[in-house]
Design a protein around this motif. Sequence first.
Motif, short mmCIF file in Angstrom:
data_model
loop_
_atom_site.label_atom_id
_atom_site.label_comp_id
_atom_site.label_asym_id
_atom_site.label_seq_id
_atom_site.Cartn_x
_atom_site.Cartn_y
_atom_site.Cartn_z
N LEU A 383 0.83 -1.20 0.00
CA LEU A 383 0.00 0.00 0.00
C LEU A 383 0.87 1.26 0.00
N ARG A 384 1.90 1.24 0.81
CA ARG A 384 2.81 2.39 0.88
C ARG A 384 3.51 2.62 -0.46
N ASN A 385 3.95 1.55 -1.10
CA ASN A 385 4.64 1.68 -2.38
C ASN A 385 3.73 2.23 -3.47
N ILE A 386 2.46 1.81 -3.45
CA ILE A 386 1.49 2.34 -4.42
C ILE A 386 1.32 3.84 -4.22
N VAL A 387 1.16 4.23 -2.97
CA VAL A 387 0.94 5.65 -2.67
C VAL A 387 2.17 6.48 -3.03
#
Length: 401
Positions: A383-387
């Motif tokens: 999720l962090r990488n997508i954001v």
Amino acid sequence: MNKDVTELLFNTLSEGAGIQNLIDTAREQIFLNPIMVTNSSFRIVGLSTDTIFDDIVWNEAVNLHGFSKEVIEQFRHDTESDKLFQEHKVFLYSSGLGEKIPRILAPLKTENRTLGYLIIFSVNHPLENRDIENAEILAKALNILMQGPITVADINLDLMDYTLKLLLSELPVESSQIQALTNCDFFMTFSLSLPEKRKEREYLYYLRDQIIQDSSKIHSFPYEENLFVLINYKEEKELDQFFVRLKKLLKEYQIHAGSSNSFEDLTQLKYYFEQAVKVRSFGEKLHPEKKFYSFTEYYVYFFISRIPLELSHTLLCQDYLTLVEYDHVHSLQLVDTITAYFYHSMNINDVSKELHVHRNTISYRLNLIKEKLLIDYTDIRKLRNIVLSHEVKKWNGRLPS
């Protein structure tokens, strides 16, 4: 006559007269009408006291030693005020607040700084053209007196501002001076943009006073094309209350503000203020429709902005690219949904409010991401990488060069 007026006023000055003495002399020997002088924050510096008459401006000056926000805003939105604030004219004001009792308005200023305003009321006899000419002479005499500190409170404020300006310039400051500015544990500084319109800039010190509100924990002054603000606070609730007031003023004056991270060491003020300036710069470029930009929302751009443009595409993770492609084909706002989901701590209700869609729609999109696109959004690392990929793309999309 003008020569006599000039001689009278400047002889009065040469005898060591203060502002009140000059006002009394002008009222008794020149205008024979009530006179008032304010500073640039619309606080009363001096006024003649031997006349009683019914006028809202005069009554507030006598009772409040300043003016209510309602009166200030009424004049601010009166087009006649352009003559005072934009054209810097001395003129007879006979509409709006001056409809029943006309008055001469005159700016008090140096070449590059507004010092205050002179007001002469038409009470005992009508004001004539010669009164306007004499008001110009009185304004010049008042300019001389208005350039120095007027009250003990003003002097103290100047000393504190001076200390902060030394810190902003990384110049030596005595520890006792820093201690005088430290009432609580934490600091936060803000960079406010200056109003674009010349007329609105005349209200800059009034705006500053609304921000400070006589608090010893808040300091503000114009600094290098910013309105500098510093708050010294103990608890988050103090900060939250300040944010509410600040955001209201930003909307009212159509200006932007960036905040720094919280800090404890005031000797580091220069770096935290630069941080606030940078945050405002990021916010104005990425979200010009917003008025307030906090460090916590924009800190990631301190890193992203340093990435060479030609390398930025290499940082976009595959999950993000999959979502972008699906959005392009199906127009489902999956990227916006997953980003809001992250920033709202996985609270679907808050996400639905931000995106203005039903919470069931958010649940449907999240399920689609997990079941059909096989992206496990519950994995915080993914999720962090997508954001982060989205922030990189957004930054480069807004700033192509």
